[in-house]
Design an enzyme around this catalytic site. Structure first.
Site, mmCIF file in Angstrom:
data_model
loop_
_atom_site.group_PDB
_atom_site.id
_atom_site.type_symbol
_atom_site.label_atom_id
_atom_site.label_comp_id
_atom_site.label_asym_id
_atom_site.label_seq_id
_atom_site.Cartn_x
_atom_site.Cartn_y
_atom_site.Cartn_z
ATOM 1 N N SER A 61 9.815 18.738 17.459
ATOM 2 C CA SER A 61 10.806 18.021 18.273
ATOM 3 C C SER A 61 12.052 18.896 18.331
ATOM 4 C CB SER A 61 11.105 16.643 17.689
ATOM 5 O OG SER A 61 11.859 16.722 16.516
ATOM 6 N N HIS A 82 5.995 13.612 15.184
ATOM 7 C CA HIS A 82 5.337 14.095 13.965
ATOM 8 C C HIS A 82 4.113 13.268 13.596
ATOM 9 C CE1 HIS A 82 9.395 16.035 12.610
ATOM 10 N NE2 HIS A 82 8.836 16.655 13.628
ATOM 11 N N GLU A 115 11.677 9.781 11.594
ATOM 12 C CA GLU A 115 11.643 9.934 10.130
ATOM 13 C C GLU A 115 12.353 8.789 9.416
ATOM 14 O OE1 GLU A 115 13.160 13.855 9.095
ATOM 15 O OE2 GLU A 115 12.204 14.724 10.865
ATOM 16 N N GLU A 145 5.041 15.926 8.315
ATOM 17 C CA GLU A 145 5.883 16.279 7.165
ATOM 18 C C GLU A 145 5.387 15.647 5.869
ATOM 19 O OE1 GLU A 145 10.053 15.842 8.130
ATOM 20 O OE2 GLU A 145 9.924 17.483 9.578
ATOM 21 N N ASP A 162 15.996 9.655 10.610
ATOM 22 C CA ASP A 162 16.140 10.640 11.679
ATOM 23 C C ASP A 162 15.453 10.032 12.894
ATOM 24 O OD1 ASP A 162 16.338 12.659 13.467
ATOM 25 O OD2 ASP A 162 15.169 14.135 12.324
ATOM 26 N N GLU A 180 20.415 10.360 11.646
ATOM 27 C CA GLU A 180 20.379 11.628 12.395
ATOM 28 C C GLU A 180 19.954 11.386 13.848
ATOM 29 O OE1 GLU A 180 18.086 14.412 10.099
ATOM 30 O OE2 GLU A 180 17.590 15.650 11.844
ATOM 31 N N ASP A 219 21.551 17.012 14.754
ATOM 32 C CA ASP A 219 20.474 18.002 14.576
ATOM 33 C C ASP A 219 20.190 18.613 15.947
ATOM 34 O OD1 ASP A 219 18.230 19.515 14.050
ATOM 35 O OD2 ASP A 219 16.884 17.812 13.846
ATOM 36 N N LYS A 230 19.430 24.443 10.185
ATOM 37 C CA LYS A 230 18.086 25.025 10.242
ATOM 38 C C LYS A 230 18.255 26.461 10.733
ATOM 39 C CE LYS A 230 15.696 20.741 11.694
ATOM 40 N NZ LYS A 230 15.320 19.976 12.903
ATOM 41 N N HIS A 264 14.105 21.914 6.424
ATOM 42 C CA HIS A 264 12.840 22.528 6.805
ATOM 43 C C HIS A 264 12.524 22.183 8.255
ATOM 44 C CE1 HIS A 264 10.285 18.686 6.020
ATOM 45 N NE2 HIS A 264 11.449 18.397 6.530
ATOM 46 N N LYS A 316 16.499 18.591 3.390
ATOM 47 C CA LYS A 316 15.345 17.836 3.875
ATOM 48 C C LYS A 316 14.067 18.608 3.561
ATOM 49 C CE LYS A 316 15.433 15.662 7.857
ATOM 50 N NZ LYS A 316 15.555 15.479 9.334
#
Ligand code: PGA
Ligand code: ZN
Length: 411
Positions: free
Chosen positions: A41, A156, A165, A206, A241, A282, A308, A333, A361, A384
């Site tokens: 994403s 994900h 998340e 994840e 998230d 997030e 993010d 990131k 990550h 994370k």
């Protein structure tokens, strides 16, 4: 110490996709390597990941060729410790706004491997070397909080769950204690989902449970019950998230059958924040809507709104978010921006303005543990790491445990 050569090869990431493993060798024989992760994403303003057009399966052979030829030619003979100059040379050689010619995956691979080689040739740990590279005020944290993603949705997982998340954040600066809590919480989430929702479930990208529900509140209820059941073993907070860009189109947000306006989504999130006492949220809105972020941050002064996809580890986007008061925390990131120097610049800017950094990550990960050193070096609020299950996620946690205990012993 001068750079003697730079090479790259193809390895597989945690999703089984090809990615880069870059090695920088110095004239004294010391080496540094970096294995590049990959997002699913991704933010629209991230550095571009270069993948071969002709080949099926998204190979990275063009990127390998760029590294072995023109990057090697340009950087060979440079001082490996001159990270700033090397990164500037990479940016100039690429010559595009989002590193689309060489590929952000090539540049971060080279930049990270240079950094590791420099640390190795001066005989110090990576986190110590990183501290020497950047003038970032130290924090008084022992180690960052672990953000562990126990329930996976969005891009994900192949389920109906729109939010990406559902994380727990154990409130301990001991990564070892945080890991124990995460392992136990994950076990209880699995038990709960198996008994009350789905007998069988898949594992998300994840490492969390891919819960197949449409109601975005159910995972919060599960984590909240698990939190209560673990009360006497320590406390954790719950974080989200939302990755809202992934279910935004034509000016509204699609959650299952429902179409929500920005205001409606904001009201839903604010209600969740109050009910579950959320630690951070997030990307609550699509990645260009700095104003909506600011509105929610103003409405929830005690909750960290986190950028993010909004900020993509980019100093000028972070500056914009600071000017508009959109966020209180930012995801870091390194592969979103494509060099270590720019990553450190963004972290420095965040610190200067009292914005918390959360190093992260990607959903497609490798065994690389650079981000553990990066988060530890500057005492960021969090890191994370996904769910404490698969080897790529565990590698980061184990590295953090190792350096946190070595550093504590060294005083
Ligand atoms: P990605 O997602 O690595 O798939 O981009 C991670 C995130 O959104 O935080
Ligand atoms: Zn995110």
């Amino acid at each position: 110490m001068k750079i003697a050569s730079i090479s790259a090869e193809e390895i597989r990431d945690s999703r089984g996709n090809p990615t880069l493993y870059v090695t920088v060798s110095c004239e004294d024989g010391t080496k540094g390597s970096f294995a590049v992760p990959s997002g699913a994403s991704t933010g629209a303003t991230e550095a571009v990941e270069l993948r071969d057009e002709s080949a099926s399966g998204g190979h990275v052979l063009t990127a390998i060729r760029h590294i072995a030829t023109e990057v090697n030619d340009a950087l060979r003979g440079m001082e490996v410790a001159e990270q700033g100059k090397i990164d500037a040379a990479l940016i100039a050689l690429d010559g595009t706004e989002r590193k689309s010619r060489l590929g952000g995956n090539s540049t971060i691979g080279v930049s990270g491997a240079v950094c590791r080689a420099a640390a190795a040739s001066s005989g110090i740990e990576l986190y110590e070397y990183l501290r020497s590279l950047a003038d970032i005020p130290p924090s008084n944290r022992i180690a960052p909080f672990l953000y562990m993603n126990l329930i996976n949705g969005g891009m994900h997982a192949s389920t109906r769950l729109a939010f990406q998340e559902y994380l727990i954040v154990p409130q301990t600066e001991s990564p070892q204690e945080a890991l124990s809590m995460g392992v136990e919480a994950l076990r209880r989430v699995e038990e709960h989902v198996t008994n009350r929702h789905q007998g069988a479930w898949a594992i998300g990208d994840e490492g969390g449970v891919a819960l197949d529900v449409e109601d975005t509140e159910i995972p919060l209820r599960i984590l909240s019950e698990v939190r209560d059941s673990l009360k006497n073993q320590g406390s954790f907070e719950i974080a989200l998230d939302i990755a809202a860009s992934s279910f935004w189109s034509d000016g509204s947000y699609r959650i299952g059958e429902h179409t929500l306006s920005s205001e409606e989504l904001g009201a839903k999130i604010a209600e969740y924040a109050a009910t579950y006492d959320l630690f951070s949220i997030e990307d609550p809105f699509e990645e260009q809507d700095f104003e909506a972020f600011a509105g929610l941050q103003a409405a929830l002064p005690d909750t960290r709104i986190v950028g993010d996809d909004l900020t993509t580890t980019n100093a000028w986007r972070l500056q914009k978010a600071i000017d508009k008061r959109s966020i209180r925390a930012v995801i870091i990131k390194p592969n979103q921006i494509g060099t270590i120097s720019e990553t450190l610049e963004t972290m420095g800017l965040a610190r200067k303005h009292g914005i918390d950094c959360i190093v992260s990550h990607r959903s497609g990960e490798t065994m690389d543990t650079f981000i553990a050193d990066l988060a530890f070096a500057f005492g960021t609020l969090g890191i994370k790491v996904g769910a404490p299950r698969t080897k790529e996620r565990m590698a980061k946690i184990e590295r953090l445990i190792e350096i946190a205990s070595a550093d504590t012993e060294a005083g």
